[in-house]
Design a protein around this motif. Structure first.
Motif, short mmCIF file in Angstrom:
data_model
loop_
_atom_site.label_atom_id
_atom_site.label_comp_id
_atom_site.label_asym_id
_atom_site.label_seq_id
_atom_site.Cartn_x
_atom_site.Cartn_y
_atom_site.Cartn_z
N ALA A 1 -6.54 11.67 22.96
CA ALA A 1 -6.60 11.15 21.59
C ALA A 1 -7.79 10.21 21.42
O ALA A 1 -8.45 10.21 20.37
N MET A 2 -8.07 9.42 22.45
CA MET A 2 -9.24 8.54 22.41
C MET A 2 -10.52 9.36 22.26
O MET A 2 -11.38 9.04 21.43
N ARG A 3 -10.62 10.42 23.04
CA ARG A 3 -11.81 11.26 22.96
C ARG A 3 -11.94 11.91 21.59
O ARG A 3 -13.03 12.01 21.03
N ALA A 4 -10.82 12.35 21.02
CA ALA A 4 -10.85 12.95 19.68
C ALA A 4 -11.31 11.93 18.65
O ALA A 4 -12.06 12.25 17.72
N ASP A 5 -10.86 10.68 18.78
CA ASP A 5 -11.29 9.62 17.87
C ASP A 5 -12.79 9.38 17.97
O ASP A 5 -13.48 9.19 16.95
N ILE A 6 -13.30 9.39 19.18
CA ILE A 6 -14.74 9.19 19.38
C ILE A 6 -15.53 10.33 18.75
O ILE A 6 -16.52 10.10 18.04
N ALA A 7 -15.07 11.55 18.97
CA ALA A 7 -15.76 12.71 18.39
C ALA A 7 -15.75 12.64 16.87
O ALA A 7 -16.76 12.93 16.21
N ALA A 8 -14.62 12.26 16.31
CA ALA A 8 -14.51 12.16 14.85
C ALA A 8 -15.43 11.08 14.30
O ALA A 8 -16.08 11.26 13.26
N THR A 9 -15.51 9.96 15.01
CA THR A 9 -16.38 8.87 14.57
C THR A 9 -17.84 9.29 14.62
O THR A 9 -18.63 8.99 13.71
N ARG A 10 -18.21 10.01 15.65
CA ARG A 10 -19.59 10.47 15.77
C ARG A 10 -19.96 11.45 14.65
O ARG A 10 -21.12 11.52 14.24
N ARG A 11 -18.98 12.20 14.19
CA ARG A 11 -19.25 13.10 13.06
C ARG A 11 -19.47 12.33 11.76
O ARG A 11 -20.15 12.82 10.85
N LEU A 12 -18.89 11.13 11.67
CA LEU A 12 -18.93 10.36 10.44
C LEU A 12 -20.06 9.33 10.38
O LEU A 12 -20.38 8.81 9.31
#
Length: 330
Positions: free
Chosen positions: A43-54
């Protein structure tokens, strides 16, 4: 700091610190932070990926250090029994203690494999080799401290987040003690006297004047959490957001009732009734109360869940995060 504005959005575990919030703050020129606490490594990694997209701007990820508590199982069991009527009223069972390290090793390995620009640590200071590993990868290491003694222990960090007594949520102290917390402005002076590391001030800051005040005391930035809780980008649950503006809640207090570690929140029925009985056992108590807190929030009951808030909670509004960064900048 690489941010254009001296505003750090506090990492708030348990839901508030979404990728949308962190990205909005970073895009506005502040430094947004994700909270890895209570999240799985995936979940942490998914949050990081989502933040990088934004956002293409720098942001940080905060990690909880593993608990060093040596809890009394009998005390935890007694507290669990005490909460049985609360759980029955909500239609759930009290939880049972689980893993005590918050998947720390897996999160560190994951972050080192693809590091964010900033990484923060709460509840202690990582081992020197972990600090060096992040620094070697170009990541800025921030450690939260609540005393001058903790600041000395965190000498290897690049920056210190100085958390005063006024801060909402968990005390970031290295040990789970009941020592009286030091007010932010006093603590800034005490920590500034023992280190030359850049200091981020945290605790009860909610206005541009507050930010200007801590910058005048030598801080390089202000870390702000509670003021962001009611932003539309915040993932705080609706009960929590509403309580911050509810005139029924008139004060905050530090309690172990919800997690077994000192944390500041709005004074509600659960805090009042159970604080005297909660053992110093983290994250054991967190696991025990988790089903109750979730059920109370789902049922719209602000008196049965944790309502983390700093002393300036009345200043929190529904302002979008980017506008709030602008308002907070002196």
């Amino acid at each position: 700091m690489t941010s254009r504005r001296p505003i750090v959005q506090a990492p708030m575990a348990g839901g508030p610190s979404t990728p949308e919030l962190a990205a909005a703050v970073s895009n506005a020129g502040g430094l947004g932070f994700l909270a890895a606490g209570y999240r799985t490594p995936e979940a942490m990694r998914a949050d990081i990926a989502a933040t990088r997209r934004l956002t293409s701007r720098p942001f940080g990820v905060n990690v909880f250090m593993p608990s060093l508590d040596e809890p009394d199982p009998a005390a935890v069991a007694a507290y669990r029994d005490r909460l049985a009527p609360e759980a029955a009223r909500l239609g759930v069972e009290p939880g049972v203690p689980g893993a005590r390290d918050d998947a720390y090793d897996a999160k560190i390995a994951d972050l080192l494999a693809d590091p964010p620009p900033f990484v923060g640590f709460t509840f202690g200071c990582p081992a020197p080799d972990v600090v060096r590993a992040f620094q070697d990868r170009g990541t800025t290491v921030i450690v939260t401290v609540t005393t001058a003694a903790e600041a000395r222990q965190a000498a290897a960090a690049d920056m210190l987040c100085v958390q005063g007594a006024e801060a909402g949520g968990h005390r970031g102290s290295f040990a789970n003690t009941s020592e009286e917390p030091v007010p932010l402005r006093t603590l800034l002076r005490e920590v500034g006297a023992v280190t030359r590391q850049p200091l981020i001030a945290a605790g009860g800051l909610a206005t541009a004047s507050d930010v200007a005040g801590v910058l005048a005391l030598g801080a390089v930035a202000a870390q702000i959490g509670t003021a962001f809780l009611r932003c539309p980008e915040s993932g705080a649950n609706p009960v929590h957001k509403a309580a911050l503006a509810d005139p029924r809640f008139t004060s905050t207090a530090i309690t172990r009732a919800f997690s077994g570690r000192p944390a500041r929140g709005l004074v509600n029925r659960f805090l009042t009734e159970h604080s005297p009985h909660a053992p110093a056992a983290y994250p054991d108590v967190h696991f025990v109360t988790s089903p109750l807190r979730k059920a109370a929030a789902a049922q719209g009951d602000p008196d049965g869940t944790s309502l983390w808030a700093g002393t300036s909670y009345r200043q929190a509004t529904e302002t979008p995060a980017a506008a709030l960064v602008n308002h907070l900048t002196p």
